[in-house]
Design a protein around this motif. Structure first.
Motif, short mmCIF file in Angstrom:
data_model
loop_
_atom_site.label_atom_id
_atom_site.label_comp_id
_atom_site.label_asym_id
_atom_site.label_seq_id
_atom_site.Cartn_x
_atom_site.Cartn_y
_atom_site.Cartn_z
N GLU A 1 0.83 -1.21 0.00
CA GLU A 1 0.00 0.00 0.00
C GLU A 1 0.86 1.25 0.00
N ALA B 1 -4.07 9.91 -3.49
CA ALA B 1 -4.23 8.61 -4.14
C ALA B 1 -3.86 7.50 -3.17
N TYR C 1 -2.74 3.70 -3.56
CA TYR C 1 -2.29 2.67 -4.50
C TYR C 1 -2.12 1.38 -3.70
N LYS D 1 -5.18 -5.18 -4.63
CA LYS D 1 -6.58 -5.07 -5.05
C LYS D 1 -6.73 -5.13 -6.56
N ASP E 1 -8.86 -3.14 -8.24
CA ASP E 1 -8.80 -1.70 -8.54
C ASP E 1 -7.63 -1.13 -7.74
N LYS E 2 -6.50 -0.99 -8.40
CA LYS E 2 -5.26 -0.73 -7.68
C LYS E 2 -5.09 0.73 -7.27
N ARG F 1 -7.16 4.33 -6.07
CA ARG F 1 -8.33 5.12 -5.74
C ARG F 1 -7.88 6.56 -5.57
N TYR G 1 -8.89 10.37 -4.35
CA TYR G 1 -9.79 11.08 -3.46
C TYR G 1 -9.71 12.57 -3.77
N GLU H 1 -14.75 10.00 -4.80
CA GLU H 1 -13.71 9.03 -5.10
C GLU H 1 -13.76 8.67 -6.57
N GLU H 2 -12.62 8.33 -7.11
CA GLU H 2 -12.55 7.90 -8.50
C GLU H 2 -11.62 6.70 -8.59
N THR H 3 -12.02 5.71 -9.38
CA THR H 3 -11.17 4.55 -9.62
C THR H 3 -10.82 4.52 -11.10
#
Length: 326
Positions: free
Chosen positions: A227, A237, A239, A243, A245-246, A248, A250, A277-279
């Protein structure tokens, strides 16, 4: 197009991954695999057809081989890399490139002198999430801090400690994103039991550009965490390499204005916690595939790897400094 013939030296954990990646690359032919362990060679023979050599000298003397991939124990990287470069072979070396700065400088100097490509496998620098972060870093505003955790109940390494095994990844990512010119550093590093190498490390850095860095690495965790949080004045961000979805993003930044009243500051804090939030959608390409493909492109284009030489030096300098003060 005729494929480039390459050799893989070392068929252990990472060598197995490299062999798969080389075979999957349509510009490469896995011409030879070399390992001192007959058992490992036997395992390789079950999957691949390749030319065998009695010793490393004979392999490096074969003029069909244009490049070698080195996945041997870290303390052998310099010796094997030196022989390969002196034999006029382009050289791809798994991390850490070498185990001290002097040896790294020697290999880079020989590569330049012989017009050869040499590259450290700082594999995450070539990952799609990190490439995305680099491309979009200006949207974050000023980068204030980077915090990283890379922990697991680990494979204790006998050749290197947890810094050279795990922190090298985070340092290479940070160097690629924001540079690694260290102004101040502190570190707590600890061994576990009677094991000879450090198994836990907590590192804090202040970079010359003002970015604050925290890195936590450990072989002692019951869970695997990969992480990194990058905090800017506009965006933050997360990372997480474990996951699907690596990344996210904010839509909140670090509050620097001290003129807010308490009510307004609380409002901002709530916005930070619950903001949009955006992925982002990323290409589904393996980091190691990208890394190997870039190495091949550098050879074919006769182009020195961008930022890789500086990255090698900066990362090893940082590791030596942290090891000394920890």
């Amino acid at each position: 197009m005729e494929k480039m013939k390459v050799a893989l030296i070392g068929y252990g954990y990472w060598g197995i991954n490299l062999a798969k990646t080389i075979v999957a690359n349509d510009r490469l032919e896995l011409y030879s695999i070399f390992d001192l362990s007959l058992d490992r060679l036997e395992e390789a023979r079950k999957l691949y057809a390749f030319k065998e050599f009695r010793n490393l000298k004979d392999l490096l003397g074969d003029e069909n081989i244009e490049a070698v991939f080195i996945a041997t124990p870290p303390q052998t990287h310099f010796s094997v890399g030196l022989q390969a470069l002196n034999a006029q072979k382009h050289t791809f070396i798994e991390k850490p490139y070498t185990t001290n700065l002097s040896e790294a400088y020697q290999l880079l100097e020989i590569a330049d002198k012989n017009n050869l490509i040499t590259m450290a496998d700082h594999v995450f620098v070539y990952s799609e999430p990190v490439k995305y972060l680099k491309k979009n870093l200006s949207k974050f505003g000023d980068i204030i801090y980077i915090n990283a955790r890379r922990i697991n109940l680990g494979l204790f390494q006998s050749a290197v400690d947890v810094l050279w095994d795990l922190a090298v990844h985070d340092l290479s990512i940070i160097e690629y994103l924001v540079g690694l010119d260290i102004k101040r550093a502190s570190a707590f590093i600890k061994k576990y039991g009677t094991f000879p190498n450090n198994a836990f490390g907590d590192v804090n850095l202040e970079l010359a550009n003002g970015v604050l860095v925290g890195i936590n690495v450990s072989w002692l965790s019951p869970v695997k965490i990969r992480e990194m949080i990058i905090g800017g004045t506009n965006l933050t961000a997360l990372y997480d390499d474990t996951k699907n979805d690596k990344i996210r993003l904010y839509n909140a930044g670090v509050i620097l204005n001290e003129e807010f009243g308490k009510a307004k500051l609380y409002e901002k804090m709530v916005q930070y916690r619950y903001g949009e939030e955006e992925t982002p959608k990323l290409l589904n390409k393996m980091s190691l595939s990208n890394s190997v493909d870039y190495f091949v492109s550098c050879i074919m284009d006769k182009q020195k790897p961008r930022e890789n030489h500086q990255g090698i030096i900066s990362v090893i300098q940082a590791l030596e400094l942290i090891s000394k003060i920890g």
